[in-house]
Each structure stands twice: as C-alpha cells, then as structure tokens.
Design a protein around this motif. Structure first.
Motif, PDB file in Angstrom:
ATOM      1  N   PHE A 242       0.921  -1.335  -0.025  1.00  0.00           N
ATOM      2  CA  PHE A 242       0.095  -0.040  -0.132  1.00  0.00           C
ATOM      3  C   PHE A 242       0.791   1.341   0.134  1.00  0.00           C
ATOM      4  O   PHE A 242       0.612   2.156  -0.737  1.00  0.00           O
ATOM      5  CB  PHE A 242      -1.004  -0.028   1.215  1.00  0.00           C
ATOM      6  N   LEU A 243       2.050   1.319   0.668  1.00  0.00           N
ATOM      7  CA  LEU A 243       2.683   2.356   0.926  1.00  0.00           C
ATOM      8  C   LEU A 243       3.570   2.683  -0.277  1.00  0.00           C
ATOM      9  O   LEU A 243       3.742   3.944  -0.672  1.00  0.00           O
ATOM     10  CB  LEU A 243       3.694   2.196   1.909  1.00  0.00           C
ATOM     11  N   GLN A 244       3.864   1.674  -1.273  1.00  0.00           N
ATOM     12  CA  GLN A 244       4.527   1.625  -2.362  1.00  0.00           C
ATOM     13  C   GLN A 244       3.521   2.293  -3.245  1.00  0.00           C
ATOM     14  O   GLN A 244       4.099   3.236  -4.161  1.00  0.00           O
ATOM     15  CB  GLN A 244       5.077   0.261  -3.065  1.00  0.00           C
ATOM     16  N   VAL A 245       2.374   1.663  -3.348  1.00  0.00           N
ATOM     17  CA  VAL A 245       1.468   2.490  -4.299  1.00  0.00           C
ATOM     18  C   VAL A 245       0.990   3.819  -3.895  1.00  0.00           C
ATOM     19  O   VAL A 245       1.367   4.868  -4.845  1.00  0.00           O
ATOM     20  CB  VAL A 245       0.019   1.848  -4.194  1.00  0.00           C
ATOM     21  N   VAL A 246       1.098   4.301  -2.528  1.00  0.00           N
ATOM     22  CA  VAL A 246       1.068   5.729  -2.226  1.00  0.00           C
ATOM     23  C   VAL A 246       2.065   6.417  -2.766  1.00  0.00           C
ATOM     24  O   VAL A 246       2.063   7.552  -3.642  1.00  0.00           O
ATOM     25  CB  VAL A 246       0.895   5.765  -0.933  1.00  0.00           C
ATOM     26  N   LEU A 247       3.634   5.733  -2.490  1.00  0.00           N
ATOM     27  CA  LEU A 247       4.673   6.774  -3.165  1.00  0.00           C
ATOM     28  C   LEU A 247       4.610   6.664  -4.785  1.00  0.00           C
ATOM     29  O   LEU A 247       4.949   7.871  -5.307  1.00  0.00           O
ATOM     30  CB  LEU A 247       6.036   5.701  -2.707  1.00  0.00           C
ATOM     31  N   PHE A 248       4.125   5.684  -5.528  1.00  0.00           N
ATOM     32  CA  PHE A 248       4.000   5.740  -6.698  1.00  0.00           C
ATOM     33  C   PHE A 248       2.921   6.907  -7.386  1.00  0.00           C
ATOM     34  O   PHE A 248       3.319   7.774  -8.181  1.00  0.00           O
ATOM     35  CB  PHE A 248       3.777   4.589  -7.719  1.00  0.00           C
ATOM     36  N   ILE A 249       1.776   6.765  -6.537  1.00  0.00           N
ATOM     37  CA  ILE A 249       0.710   7.823  -7.000  1.00  0.00           C
ATOM     38  C   ILE A 249       1.328   9.427  -6.762  1.00  0.00           C
ATOM     39  O   ILE A 249       1.048  10.383  -7.409  1.00  0.00           O
ATOM     40  CB  ILE A 249      -0.333   7.756  -6.073  1.00  0.00           C
ATOM     41  N   LEU A 250       2.189   9.589  -5.591  1.00  0.00           N
ATOM     42  CA  LEU A 250       2.778  10.793  -5.450  1.00  0.00           C
ATOM     43  C   LEU A 250       3.809  10.940  -6.527  1.00  0.00           C
ATOM     44  O   LEU A 250       4.120  12.133  -6.920  1.00  0.00           O
ATOM     45  CB  LEU A 250       3.405  10.842  -3.767  1.00  0.00           C
ATOM     46  N   THR A 251       4.392  10.045  -6.922  1.00  0.00           N
ATOM     47  CA  THR A 251       5.494  10.282  -8.153  1.00  0.00           C
ATOM     48  C   THR A 251       4.782  10.813  -9.259  1.00  0.00           C
ATOM     49  O   THR A 251       5.221  11.757 -10.116  1.00  0.00           O
ATOM     50  CB  THR A 251       6.280   9.040  -8.455  1.00  0.00           C
ATOM     51  N   LEU A 252       3.522  10.244  -9.614  1.00  0.00           N
ATOM     52  CA  LEU A 252       2.603  10.455 -10.793  1.00  0.00           C
ATOM     53  C   LEU A 252       2.389  11.999 -10.650  1.00  0.00           C
ATOM     54  O   LEU A 252       2.373  12.752 -11.586  1.00  0.00           O
ATOM     55  CB  LEU A 252       1.469   9.600 -10.869  1.00  0.00           C
ATOM     56  N   ILE A 253       2.118  12.240  -9.411  1.00  0.00           N
ATOM     57  CA  ILE A 253       1.666  13.824  -9.359  1.00  0.00           C
ATOM     58  C   ILE A 253       2.662  14.709  -9.403  1.00  0.00           C
ATOM     59  O   ILE A 253       2.524  15.673 -10.133  1.00  0.00           O
ATOM     60  CB  ILE A 253       0.540  13.868  -8.087  1.00  0.00           C
ATOM     61  N   LEU A 254       3.675  14.427  -8.701  1.00  0.00           N
ATOM     62  CA  LEU A 254       4.959  15.323  -8.639  1.00  0.00           C
ATOM     63  C   LEU A 254       5.291  15.508 -10.387  1.00  0.00           C
ATOM     64  O   LEU A 254       5.460  16.730 -10.696  1.00  0.00           O
ATOM     65  CB  LEU A 254       6.035  14.899  -7.944  1.00  0.00           C
ATOM     66  N   PHE A 255       5.883  14.404 -10.837  1.00  0.00           N
ATOM     67  CA  PHE A 255       6.414  14.450 -12.013  1.00  0.00           C
ATOM     68  C   PHE A 255       5.333  14.720 -13.157  1.00  0.00           C
ATOM     69  O   PHE A 255       5.726  15.118 -14.355  1.00  0.00           O
ATOM     70  CB  PHE A 255       7.063  13.097 -12.406  1.00  0.00           C
ATOM     71  N   GLY A 256       4.146  14.478 -13.105  1.00  0.00           N
ATOM     72  CA  GLY A 256       2.920  14.826 -13.864  1.00  0.00           C
ATOM     73  C   GLY A 256       2.818  16.303 -13.974  1.00  0.00           C
ATOM     74  O   GLY A 256       2.948  16.886 -15.223  1.00  0.00           O
TER      75      GLY A 256
END
Length: 576
Positions: free
Chosen positions: A34-48
């Motif tokens: 779950f934490l990995q998914v959260v980190l990846f979503i944050l990555t999508l938001i940041l780099f998006g």
C-alpha cells in the motif's frame, strides 16, 4: 502454534526468537505494498505536474525509473536504515535477522530482496508463499538464499522491580512444621504472585492441596492462609526469595545496560560517542550475559530470565549492528567490489562461457541463412526486429525521447538481470537456463538481421552499449549460479556458515552487474540510437572494455602482486 529458533551468541548465551507468524508477514507485506502504491501515486502527481511546466515529455522517464526503484529498492532501502524492518514490518512488530541471530547486514538485505524476482513468480508472490507455507520457519526463497529469518521483535522492557509480598497479620503457626520442606524458585515466584492476589477460601484450599502433594506433606491443613505464608517464609530469607536478592544485587547494572541500549536510533546507529560506546556497552553486555546464565542455571523467577533475555537481545543487536556499521561501503568497495571477478572467477568463467558461447554460436548459425533463425525466433519477433532496423540511424532523437529510452532500459534490462540471478536458487539451473536462452535469442536476432542485409544497422545501434550489457548478463548468471551451488554444497560447515562467508562476494557481483546495466542503459538510450559515426561508438565500446579489464581484472592482479611483495619484504625484515 508459534515456532521458535534458538541461537548461540559468541558469548555462549542461548537467545530464543519467536518466528513471525505467516499471517503477520502477509499483513506487513500488504502495508508495504500500500505504501509503495502511495509513493508511486505521489510520483505521478509530482512528475506529472513537472511535465506540464517543461517542454517535451520529461515526466515519463522519471516515472519509469521511480517505479523501478520503488518496486526493487523499497525494501532494500528501509531494511538497511531500519535494521531489518520495512515500515510494514515495523508496524507489525517483526524484523529480519540472520539465521545465526546476528543483525542483518547490507549483503544479506541485497540478496534476499533481489530474490523477490523469483518469489513473485508467476504472480502475487505465489512461489514465495508456497515456500513460506512449507518451511516451519516461514522462509521464502530469498530468506534461504540470504540465510535470514523473520522474527518478532523483543519488546523493550522498563526496569525490573521487586514485587514485595503483602504480609497479613497472622501468627504463621505452620512455620516450624514446614522447616524441612523446600520448593523451587519458580514455585516461590508463583506462590508470591498468588498470595498478593485477593482470593477466596476455596481457591486457597485447592492451591494448598497442590503444594501438599508436591512437597509430600500428608497432615491435615485447617488454616490455608497460614500454611501458604508459612511455606513461603521457610523457603525465603526475611520473606525475600533468592530471585529478590538477585534483582536487588544486579538491578543497577541491568538498568545501566538498558539505558545504553536506549541510545540506539531507529536505524540501529548509536548516538553515543564511539569511545563511550566502546567502553560501556561490551562490559555491561558481558555482565548481563553472565547474570542471564546464572539466572537460568539457578532456575530463578521467570520474570528475571525474561527481562534479561530482552535486554541481552537488544544489546546484542546494538553491539553487532555497530560492528556492521564500522564495515563501511568504502571497505566493501575496495575489498569486495573491485575483486568481484577474481573472487568469483570460476563462476564468472563458466557463466561467460555459457552466455557468450551460446550467443556467438547462434549468431554464426543464423547469419548463414535467414531460415536458421526459425529455431530460436518466431515469425512475429523476426518481423518486429526487421521493422525496427530496416532504416539506419541517421537522425538524433529528441532529448525527452532519449531520457525515456534510458529509463526504459534501466527498468527492463535490470529486471531481466535480477530474474536471471534469482533463478539461480534452483540448484543454479535457473541461471544456466536464462544465460543460455538470452545468449541464444540475442545471438539469433543479430544473426538473422545480418543474414537479411541489416547487419550494419544493428551493428551501429548495439556497438556502444553491448560491452556493459552483455557482461552484466553474464555476471548476473554467475551470481545466481554461485548462490544456487552454495545452497546445496556438501560441506562440514552448515549452509548458514557457507552463505555468511560468501555473501559479500555474491553481493559484490550483484552491485557490479547493476552498475553495468545502468551504464549500458544510459549509453543505449542516449548514444546508441543517434547518428553519431560508428567509429565513435566503437571507441566507447573499447573504453568500456578496457575499463572493465583494468578495474576488475588488472587492478586485482597488481594489488595481489604488491601484497605478496610486501609480505615477502616484511618476512625478510623480520628474519634480519
């Protein structure tokens, strides 16, 4: 039903660890996922959002690399800085240790987590789950390969207290009759706890009958409280048990050790100065070990042995974590990484022979006739490669396209290398299979393109990055073969000792092939697809080759010669 493992420390103390239940491990994995998914979503938001502020599609390569790092290095990073615990494990109160009870080190962390490539096969960690179900210690394949086990953490306890007996105002008339009747410290501990509770007459009667039967007292008892307090008195000194006296005598030393241990941070590092640490901890630790041995030998109250086991375990973790921390990356780089080829020369040789032998054999065979490639490639694959290389690379790609290609090759090629390594746990046969299959397929592809007249195009593309990439595949197979053969090697030493001895050599190969794939990906994405002249790309290949030869082959030989000369000079000096 809980399982336990017992390990003997160098101080000859037996520590007992409770193996983490499988359901707790699954829960910890769910939390980490779950934490990995959260980190990846944050990555999508940041780099998006970054992609909108910059010209070109620069977000995509960052997202691909971040996904790769989160997938493969999340557990490696956290288990290293949290001394064997990921966030999920920490929340569930479990951690990873070496099978011999010592704290996990970087080499073991690297091996057990890259083995996830096989544990995840074919999906949802099925292989790892089956392995954990079969093994009584719930070890997945990564744990077998690294010599580790997941256990429940020892809870840090507060200072131990002496529980005083509440003395009633009674005469204790049975004391004289019971002078010759003795009970154990454990029974005294249980009796004191019972007498400190408010109980009814019937309960006291039942406890009295049990003690009468145990000590062989056959006369009738009418006053149960009098009997029990009298039995306690004649077996103690001034109503203090041997356990009470032992606590009073040593509690100050135990508190001192507990206070030192409390200076350990979450990362397992010490906030005390090294000088203070070196003076205080070993001395206090040895004293606690001696006290624990005495408490067990004299069968003192369970609360003493439990408390001492906890503080000794925490101090043991702290002491050996410090020793691991002193083994810096610089030392690991100089002593292991630079010598990774020479220390694993037999495995590197055979892995290279298998890979490059199959590579050149299929390349030559398929270059003779396009039809020969049907043995290794299907028609769809051949069509794809034919379309990819039918036009020469005569124009540079946009910068954002290069960045995306670099990120893709890092993720794709390194993952293949991890799987090649992880498969080695299958008696080494898995790595052999991937070495041969990769060698045959890559060679067949190049041979096929040569046979249809596209050799110059494919050669222009692969020349620059091929040295690092192909060598990286061979090294991944070598590391996998080594760990597979070590696991099933017959020796007078245990498999744990064998793995512990060789883990630095294995992890050094892992570090080298990861480095090679990163370098290959950078070259493959930024230089290989450009219109740069072939001599320039060939020069890069030559530089890559001589770098590998000089750093990993020539340097260890020179270092060994220098070391031998220095040893001979010292010997001559001593004789003079």
């Amino acid at each position: 039903m809980k399982n336990y493992i017992k390990v003997q420390t160098p101080e000859k103390i037996i520590l007992t660890y409770s193996v983490a239940p499988l359901i707790i491990r699954i829960l910890a994995h769910i939390i980490d996922s779950f934490l990995q998914v959260v980190l990846f979503i944050l990555t999508l938001i940041l780099f998006g959002s970054l992609g909108y502020t910059l010209k070109g599609n620069y977000a995509a390569p960052f997202i691909v690399v971040t996904y790769f790092l989160i997938t493969w290095f999340y557990s490696i990073f956290f288990e290293y800085i949290l001394s064997g615990s990921s966030p999920g494990k920490a929340m569930c109160g479990i951690k990873v240790i070496k099978k011999n009870g010592e704290p996990i080190d970087f080499s073991s962390i690297l091996i057990r987590n890259i083995m996830r490539g096989l544990d995840r096969f074919p999906f949802f960690h099925i292989v790892g789950l089956i392995s954990a179900l079969i093994d009584k210690e719930h070890r997945r394949l990564g744990d077998f390969a690294a010599g580790t086990v997941v256990v429940e953490k020892f809870k840090r306890k507060q200072s131990i207290q002496i529980t005083k007996l509440k003395l009633p105002e009674i005469e204790l008339t049975y004391a004289n009759e019971l002078q010759s009747y003795k009970i154990s410290e454990k029974d005294l501990y249980l009796l004191k706890n019972f007498l400190n509770k408010e109980t009814n007459r019937e309960t006291k009667r039942q406890i009295t009958l049990r003690f009468c039967k145990k000590i062989g007292y056959t006369q009738e008892v009418t006053d149960y409280s009098d009997f029990l307090y009298s039995l306690y008195k004649v077996n103690t000194k001034d109503f203090q048990t041997q356990s009470d006296l032992f606590i009073a005598q040593n509690r100050k030393d135990w508190n001192n050790l507990r206070e030192i241990s409390n200076h350990m941070t979450l990362s397992g590092r010490v906030r005390l100065s090294y000088k203070k640490f070196a003076l205080l901890l070993p001395r206090a630790y040895r004293k606690a070990c001696e006290d624990l041995s005495k408490a067990r030998a004299d069968r003192l109250a369970p609360e003493i042995t439990n408390y001492l086991s906890t503080i000794v375990n925490n101090a043991h973790t702290l002491l050996y974590s410090r020793q691991s921390a002193d083994n810096t990356f610089g030392s690991f780089f100089k002593n292991s990484i630079l010598h990774s080829f020479s220390k694993n020369k037999h495995y590197v040789f055979w892995a290279s022979l298998l890979f490059f032998g199959s590579f050149f054999a299929s390349l030559y065979y398929c270059s003779l006739n396009p039809e020969n490639s049907n043995l290794f490639l299907n028609e769809e694959t051949k069509t794809m490669y034919r379309e990819m290389y039918e036009e020469p690379f005569d124009s540079d790609r946009a910068a954002d396209q290069k960045a995306y290609m670099v990120s893709f090759y890092i993720q794709h090629n390194t993952t293949i290398a991890f799987v090649t390594f992880a498969a080695g746990i299958l008696f080494g046969l898995g790595s052999i299979f991937f070495l041969l299959s990769n060698g045959l397929s890559i060679g067949a592809t190049i041979g096929y393109l040569i046979s249809i007249g596209l050799g110059e195009n494919i050669g222009t593309f692969i020349t620059a990055h091929s040295v690092f990439e192909l060598t990286g595949i061979a090294l991944a197979g070598a590391a996998g073969m080594k760990i597979g053969f070590l696991l099933f090697k017959k020796s007078k030493y245990s498999i744990i000792d064998i793995i512990d001895k060789e883990k630095d050599n294995i992890s050094s190969l892992i570090c080298v092939f990861i480095l090679f794939f990163f370098l290959a990906a950078i070259i493959e994405g930024s230089i290989s697809p450009t219109s740069l002249p072939w001599p320039f790309k060939f020069a890069i290949a030559l530089i890559s080759f001589f770098t590998i030869f000089g750093v990993f082959i020539l340097y260890p030989v020179i270092a060994k010669i220098k070391e031998k000369s220095s040893r001979q000079l010292r010997q001559v000096a001593n004789e003079i």
